[in-house]
Enzyme design. Structure first.
Site, PDB file in Angstrom:
ATOM      1  N   LYS A  67       3.237  -0.972   9.540  1.00 11.72           N
ATOM      2  CA  LYS A  67       2.840  -1.544   8.249  1.00 11.72           C
ATOM      3  C   LYS A  67       3.164  -3.033   8.281  1.00 11.72           C
ATOM      4  CE  LYS A  67       3.736  -0.513   3.309  1.00 11.72           C
ATOM      5  NZ  LYS A  67       4.551   0.333   2.398  1.00 11.72           N
ATOM      6  N   SER A 142       1.712   2.598  -0.850  1.00 11.60           N
ATOM      7  CA  SER A 142       1.197   1.358  -0.312  1.00 11.60           C
ATOM      8  C   SER A 142       0.991   1.365   1.202  1.00 11.60           C
ATOM      9  CB  SER A 142       2.139   0.214  -0.683  1.00 11.60           C
ATOM     10  OG  SER A 142       3.432   0.441  -0.131  1.00 11.60           O
ATOM     11  N   SER A 166       5.461   5.439  -1.160  1.00 13.18           N
ATOM     12  CA  SER A 166       4.471   4.759  -0.320  1.00 13.18           C
ATOM     13  C   SER A 166       4.261   5.315   1.077  1.00 13.18           C
ATOM     14  CB  SER A 166       4.819   3.278  -0.208  1.00 13.18           C
ATOM     15  OG  SER A 166       4.380   2.620  -1.365  1.00 13.18           O
TER      16      SER A 166
END
Ligand code: GLN
Length: 460
Positions: A67, A142, A166
């Site tokens: 990420k 996310s 997330s």
């Protein structure tokens, strides 16, 4: 694609060919917008080192994705924001260092909601990621890019961060496994801070066994993250038999999509068939968890994001004549709308007139929630329920309505506020073919036991 399968491929071909293929596949699926950058040059150089025997380890040559709020070499670390769009990191996250020490090869950085604020990856400064099963639907977030790139089989695993869901929610929306460990299990050093009291790091994988291996590599004390715990994670050979499991009935109300409930109930039937006992339990404070979360988390993140002042690093606005103007312009240009909304909420609840009414009250309620969890764990080995109230929704559906978007987090934030381990595992699909995930939450440090249980259920 599992780590074992990739290691086998490396053995019969080479790390270079496996990494080249992952890079080619990543380019092929560029329309999903799951990746913000490829770390091609560094990845290929490392693959050659693996082939020469200079890099060894349990993950030697295995490609993966991070990420883009993790600091890692080979490209910018943007947090999907204009603020850090050109930020070239001077260091790597501890979790990344640990994977690299085992020979893993990062091939790219995954899209996310800017600064991890969101649950759909639509808050990215660089456009939304599309769901792996239906391009007209959200990836979840996310860590949307991490989940989608794993679900598409480009890499066997990706790293994500989970502050309020997330990792778990995008894993559930894309039919992959997601682990939010006990708070403090994996070092957060080198990961862009969101809310310091709930931020966690974990893997997204295509099966449970891989998640266990990665957790065993990444967990442990780090003197650069004072919240880390001494390593307690150990891969268990078998799941504990005849567990007593609580089904959180507050998560199974009529507001939850009936197909989501149906898949969870089927998973429960399988647990029963495997000899476990399931009883309905209630977590009354869960009703207030979202309210607590959206006070405490903005409070913490407004303080964490204060460092982006246009002076130390990141974006700097041009043409400002005063310091206040420089701050204002830089932050105005560098943050997305959702970042600004949260900074304002956070500053408000921390301000002297409102601190007691909001922030302090939320922290007290949080303690009550923790007590409720503790009480349940006196009687139950773990708790089960859905990950989210629905399957992945349509792109754009909730963008204009932040409250509706926040409601998607209602089942993931309780474990985050309490610091508890919680995993998301695939539990089949809806009639429209969209993945549904089941969430298993356990007491502090029960991470290994939750994963062993999920592994034992995988083939059933
Ligand atoms: N969707 C949640 C939020 O918007 C969770 C975010 C996260 O875990 N980073 O805050």
């Amino acid at each position: 694609m599992t780590i074992k399968e990739v290691l086998q491929q490396i053995k019969v071909s080479s790390a270079r060919s496996v990494v080249e293929k992952a890079l080619a596949d990543a380019k092929e699926v560029a329309d999903y917008n799951a990746l913000l950058s490829l770390t091609e040059e560094r990845a290929l150089a490392r693959a050659d080192e693996v082939d020469k025997g200079k890099i060894t380890g349990r993950l030697a040559g295995v490609p993966y994705v991070i990420k883009d709020n993790f600091l890692a070499f080979g490209g910018p670390s943007t947090a999907a924001s204009h603020m850090l769009e050109f930020f070239d990191t001077p260091l790597q996250a501890t979790s990344v260092e640990k994977l690299e020490a085992e020979g893993a090869i990062c091939i790219g950085k995954a899209n996310l909601d800017a600064f991890a604020h969101g649950g759909s990856t639509e808050n990215s400064a660089f456009g939304p990621t599309k769901n792996a099963y239906d391009k007209s639907c959200v990836a979840g977030g996310s860590s949307g890019g991490s989940a989608v790139i794993t679900a598409l089989g480009v890499v066997p695993f990706a790293l994500g961060s989970d502050t309020g869901g997330s990792i778990r929610q995008p894993a559930s929306y894309n039919g992959v496994v997601g682990v939010k460990p006990t708070y403090g299990t994996v070092s957060r050093y080198g990961v862009v801070a969101m809310a310091s009291s709930t931020d966690t790091i974990g893997p997204i994988t295509s099966n449970v066994e891989d998640a266990e291996l990665l957790m065993s590599i990444m967990s442990g004390l780090d003197k650069r993250d004072m919240t880390t715990l001494p390593d307690f994670f150990e891969i268990l050979p078998d799941a504990m038999p005849s567990q007593k499991i609580g089904l959180v009935k507050d998560f199974m109300s009529e507001h939850v999509d009936s197909e989501v409930r149906a898949r969870v109930n089927e998973y429960i039937e399988k647990l029963k068939a495997a000899g476990h006992t399931i009883e309905e339990v209630s977590l009354p404070m869960a009703e207030y968890a979202l309210a607590m979360y959206y006070i405490i988390v903005p409070a913490e993140l407004s303080s964490n994001l204060a460092r982006y002042d246009g002076i130390r690093y990141g974006h700097q606005a041009e043409g400002a004549k005063t310091l206040a103007e420089l701050y204002g312009r830089t932050r105005g240009q560098g943050f997305e709308a959702e970042n600004k909304r949260r900074i304002m909420i956070g500053s408000y609840v921390l301000s002297s007139g409102f601190f007691d009414a909001y922030y302090l009250q939320a922290q007290k309620a949080r303690t009550l929630l923790i007590h409720e969890f503790n009480k349940l764990f006196e009687q139950y080995d773990c708790l089960i329920g859905p990950v989210a109230p629905s399957t992945a929704f349509k792109l754009g559906e909730n963008v204009a309505d932040p409250i509706k978007m926040y409601l998607e987090d209602i089942m993931t934030v309780p474990a985050s506020l309490a610091g508890l381990p919680s995993i998301s595992v695939p539990a089949g699909k809806s009639s429209a073919g969209m993945p549904v995930g089941v969430q298993i939450i356990g007491p502090m440090k029960s991470d290994a036991s939750l994963l062993a249980l999920a592994r034992s259920m995988e083939s059933k």
